[in-house]
Design a protein around this motif. Structure first.
Motif, mmCIF file in Angstrom:
data_model
loop_
_atom_site.group_PDB
_atom_site.id
_atom_site.type_symbol
_atom_site.label_atom_id
_atom_site.label_comp_id
_atom_site.label_asym_id
_atom_site.label_seq_id
_atom_site.Cartn_x
_atom_site.Cartn_y
_atom_site.Cartn_z
ATOM 1 N N ILE A 1 0.833 -1.207 0.000
ATOM 2 C CA ILE A 1 0.000 0.000 0.000
ATOM 3 C C ILE A 1 0.863 1.250 0.000
ATOM 4 N N VAL A 2 1.878 1.286 0.876
ATOM 5 C CA VAL A 2 2.706 2.487 0.960
ATOM 6 C C VAL A 2 3.526 2.678 -0.315
ATOM 7 N N GLN B 1 2.412 2.275 -3.260
ATOM 8 C CA GLN B 1 1.536 3.007 -4.177
ATOM 9 C C GLN B 1 1.175 4.372 -3.621
ATOM 10 N N TYR B 2 1.042 4.461 -2.291
ATOM 11 C CA TYR B 2 0.639 5.714 -1.636
ATOM 12 C C TYR B 2 1.668 6.139 -0.580
ATOM 13 N N PRO B 3 2.850 6.597 -0.998
ATOM 14 C CA PRO B 3 3.865 7.052 -0.031
ATOM 15 C C PRO B 3 3.533 8.461 0.471
ATOM 16 N N LEU B 4 2.522 8.555 1.333
ATOM 17 C CA LEU B 4 2.003 9.839 1.784
ATOM 18 C C LEU B 4 2.133 9.986 3.290
ATOM 19 N N ALA B 5 2.359 11.211 3.750
ATOM 20 C CA ALA B 5 2.383 11.502 5.182
ATOM 21 C C ALA B 5 1.022 11.162 5.779
ATOM 22 N N GLY B 6 1.050 10.591 6.978
ATOM 23 C CA GLY B 6 -0.202 10.216 7.614
ATOM 24 C C GLY B 6 -0.614 8.801 7.338
ATOM 25 N N GLY B 7 0.279 8.003 6.769
ATOM 26 C CA GLY B 7 0.131 6.587 6.531
ATOM 27 C C GLY B 7 -1.253 5.978 6.616
ATOM 28 N N LEU B 8 -1.634 5.481 7.784
ATOM 29 C CA LEU B 8 -2.870 4.717 7.924
ATOM 30 C C LEU B 8 -4.091 5.501 7.462
ATOM 31 N N PRO C 1 8.767 -0.087 2.475
ATOM 32 C CA PRO C 1 8.423 -1.504 2.666
ATOM 33 C C PRO C 1 9.569 -2.301 3.278
ATOM 34 N N ARG C 2 10.794 -2.031 2.833
ATOM 35 C CA ARG C 2 11.956 -2.734 3.399
ATOM 36 C C ARG C 2 12.142 -2.362 4.858
ATOM 37 N N ALA C 3 11.951 -1.085 5.200
ATOM 38 C CA ALA C 3 12.121 -0.649 6.584
ATOM 39 C C ALA C 3 11.093 -1.320 7.495
ATOM 40 N N MET C 4 9.848 -1.437 7.036
ATOM 41 C CA MET C 4 8.817 -2.106 7.829
ATOM 42 C C MET C 4 9.181 -3.571 8.076
ATOM 43 N N GLN C 5 9.618 -4.244 7.031
ATOM 44 C CA GLN C 5 9.963 -5.657 7.173
ATOM 45 C C GLN C 5 11.157 -5.843 8.096
ATOM 46 N N LEU C 6 12.155 -4.973 7.971
ATOM 47 C CA LEU C 6 13.316 -5.047 8.858
ATOM 48 C C LEU C 6 12.913 -4.807 10.307
ATOM 49 N N VAL D 1 2.392 -11.468 25.575
ATOM 50 C CA VAL D 1 3.841 -11.315 25.438
ATOM 51 C C VAL D 1 4.202 -10.932 24.004
ATOM 52 N N GLY D 2 3.574 -11.600 23.036
ATOM 53 C CA GLY D 2 3.863 -11.279 21.648
ATOM 54 C C GLY D 2 2.996 -10.158 21.104
ATOM 55 N N LEU D 3 1.690 -10.217 21.425
ATOM 56 C CA LEU D 3 0.751 -9.268 20.826
ATOM 57 C C LEU D 3 1.036 -7.836 21.241
ATOM 58 N N LEU D 4 1.470 -7.619 22.477
ATOM 59 C CA LEU D 4 1.745 -6.260 22.937
ATOM 60 C C LEU D 4 3.094 -5.744 22.468
ATOM 61 N N LEU D 5 3.908 -6.626 21.909
ATOM 62 C CA LEU D 5 5.266 -6.235 21.542
ATOM 63 C C LEU D 5 5.380 -5.696 20.127
ATOM 64 N N PHE D 6 4.621 -6.283 19.188
ATOM 65 C CA PHE D 6 4.870 -5.990 17.773
ATOM 66 C C PHE D 6 3.930 -4.937 17.218
ATOM 67 N N TYR D 7 4.278 -3.709 17.451
ATOM 68 C CA TYR D 7 3.628 -2.582 16.800
ATOM 69 C C TYR D 7 4.709 -1.522 16.633
ATOM 70 N N GLY D 8 4.424 -0.505 15.845
ATOM 71 C CA GLY D 8 5.411 0.541 15.625
ATOM 72 C C GLY D 8 5.984 0.558 14.222
ATOM 73 N N PHE D 9 5.924 -0.589 13.517
ATOM 74 C CA PHE D 9 6.482 -0.609 12.165
ATOM 75 C C PHE D 9 5.706 0.298 11.221
ATOM 76 N N GLU D 10 4.432 0.560 11.550
ATOM 77 C CA GLU D 10 3.634 1.450 10.703
ATOM 78 C C GLU D 10 4.154 2.876 10.724
ATOM 79 N N ALA D 11 4.925 3.247 11.785
ATOM 80 C CA ALA D 11 5.475 4.597 11.874
ATOM 81 C C ALA D 11 6.404 4.896 10.699
ATOM 82 N N CYS D 12 6.998 3.858 10.128
ATOM 83 C CA CYS D 12 7.859 4.061 8.951
ATOM 84 C C CYS D 12 7.075 4.728 7.822
ATOM 85 N N GLY D 13 5.804 4.363 7.678
ATOM 86 C CA GLY D 13 4.979 4.923 6.615
ATOM 87 C C GLY D 13 4.370 6.261 6.949
#
Length: 510
Positions: A86-87, A89-96, A259-264, A233-245
């Motif tokens: 998605i990003v 195609q749409y590399p725009l400020a304000g991501g989500l 996209p590479r930054a999110m995956q990394l 333990v897992g569910l509360l840990l994995f967020y924040g990658f959307e900030a890249c967008g």
């Protein structure tokens, strides 16, 4: 005149892509791939997350709770792949917000963003407040008590200071945000890798087979129930990658790099969290006592036993660097979303919120505004200290719902014939990955919304996450229906098919 051979072409291509989406370049594109990755990584912050969740995970399921890190990392990696298409195609400020708007509609994007922005504001609040105990441990800890709990007054003062410092650094511009992100990334990776490897190599008190032993955490009711109880333990840990967008208009060649930054962020963050959690488990001299809940602050105790006072304080310096960078990332993500909202005239005061600082190229008013609600929450927690965990319970449920609203919108558009046209895409794998990401997200939302397993708690406390989410959702829906935000907006919406065709037509033919 250009100073390099490739920069003018790259800048021109980024500007043309942005113009094709209906906007003109206003930010400075000064955030490299590694700075963008660092922003997402520090927002996720495996170091801080593991320290916060370690005791809870072991109490719920014993050492096998570590496997939830793998489960959540796998699920969120699928989400990151969908976001990447998605990003691109749409590399725009304000991501989500922008993704929801262009994949569905402005009204859909508004409620999605309302939920998300409330979650991020809670994130700023909880991150700044939780940093107080680390400050107390750094400056007032002793060999006997490495991590004293801060008083309500000290917690308020420290949270205000952390928020103010992060805000002042953010105001100076994208370059500072990028530098602090990279410094924080280096510090956190050093802290996780150096400490984790040291614990595994020199301070291991437990066998590796301990990861298959619940140590009585199941309470005689069966392991499956205990293991599901440790899902946080897992569910509360994995967020924040959307900030890249969220900062896409500040990154050169964002369609490929983000996209590479999110995956990394998910992959490296998951590996770091796994190493950190496993290291603490194996280095614990009295692991049964931690599982039984007899050790109030297990990670500081393990570090004190393994590293001594000086080593523990050095680790706390690294942790505080991560806290500061995490707050900066949350402020930046929230402000860019508010700016993007305002640019599309989606709520009252849009002209004020959409203003950019002439020289620093940051949405100054939006940046200031997103820090006002946390100030009020700090004061509320000061008078009601027990409310901090109640407030934080809503944060992750809101984040997961917002994520899955984007994933659902992408799937809906795919079924209408959308083929992502960004520089990065999954090709034919896009549809099955999208379906799998949505399935994971729905299961995660159910697990986050379910009541606490402690039957001794009051009804309100057991269902606090869902109740908090319901209140936020109802307020947002009421405003959406009564105030009709965006009724004067002329920004594009639901145009993923048309934009994909347009972008393909703009590509040079070989």
């Amino acid at each position: 005149m250009s100073m390099t051979g490739e920069r003018p072409d790259r800048t021109s291509a980024d500007d043309h892509h942005l113009a094709a989406l209906g906007y003109e370049q206003k930010f400075d594109r000064e955030m490299s791939l590694w700075a963008n990755f660092a922003l997402g990584f520090l927002y996720l912050s495996p170091l801080v997350g593991v320290i916060s969740l370690f005791a809870m995970g072991l109490a719920a399921a014993g050492p096998p709770a570590v496997f939830w890190i793998l489960v959540a990392a796998g699920g969120q990696f699928l989400v990151a792949l969908v976001f990447g298409e998605i990003v691109a195609q749409y590399p725009l400020a304000g991501g989500l917000y922008q993704w929801g708007r262009r994949l569905w509609s402005g009204r859909y994007a508004w409620i999605l963003s309302w939920i998300y922005i409330c979650g991020v504001i809670i994130g700023i609040t909880s991150t700044a407040l939780f940093s107080a105990d680390f400050v107390a441990g750094l400056f007032f800890g002793t060999a006997a008590e490495p991590g004293p709990e801060s008083s309500p007054g000290a917690r308020l003062a420290i949270a205000l200071a952390v928020t103010a410092v992060a805000l002042l650094l953010n105001i100076t511009g994208t370059r500072t945000l990028a530098r602090i992100s990279k410094i924080g990334l280096a510090a956190e990776l050093l802290g996780v890798l150096a400490v984790g490897l040291y614990l595994l190599a020199f301070e291991r008190h437990q066998p590796f087979s301990v990861f298959f032993d619940t140590m009585g955490a199941d309470g005689g009711e069966g392991y499956l129930g205990a293991f599901l109880g440790a899902s946080l333990v897992g569910l509360l840990l994995f967020y924040g990658f959307e900030a890249c967008g969220e900062v896409a208009e500040e990154v050169p060649d964002p369609a490929r790099r983000i996209p590479r930054a999110m995956q990394l962020t998910v992959l490296v963050g998951g590996a770091a969290a796994l190493l950190s959690f496993a290291g603490y488990v194996l280095a614990a001299p009295d692991l049964p006592a931690i599982v039984a809940g007899d050790v109030g602050a297990p990670v500081p105790a393990i570090l004190q036993n393994s590293l001594g006072t000086v080593g523990t304080k050095a680790f706390l310096v690294v942790a505080l660097t991560s806290f500061l960078a995490c707050v900066m990332g949350q402020q930046a993500a929230a402000s860019r979303l508010v700016f993007s909202f305002a640019r599309d005239r989606m709520f009252p005061g849009s002209q004020w919120f959409s203003r950019m600082h002439a020289t620093r190229k940051v949405p100054m008013n939006a940046l200031l505004a997103v820090n006002v609600p946390p100030l009020a929450l700090y004061v509320f927690v000061f008078y009601s200290p027990d409310s901090l965990f109640r407030i934080a319970a809503f944060q992750m449920l809101a984040g997961y719902v917002a994520f899955q609203m984007v994933v659902l919108a992408a799937l809906r558009m795919r079924l209408r014939g959308w083929r992502p046209a960004g520089a990065w895409n999954l090709g034919r794998a896009g549809l099955p990955v999208n379906v799998a990401a949505l399935a994971y997200g729905v299961v995660a939302i159910v697990m986050l919304a379910k009541p606490s397993g402690d039957a001794g708690l009051a009804f309100y406390d057991r269902w606090i996450a869902l109740i908090g989410f319901a209140v936020v959702l109802l307020v947002g829906l009421a405003y959406l229906l009564l105030a009709r935000p965006g009724r004067d907006s002329t920004a594009p919406e639901g145009d993923a098919l048309e934009v994909a065709d347009k972008l393909r037509s703009l590509r040079p033919r070989s």
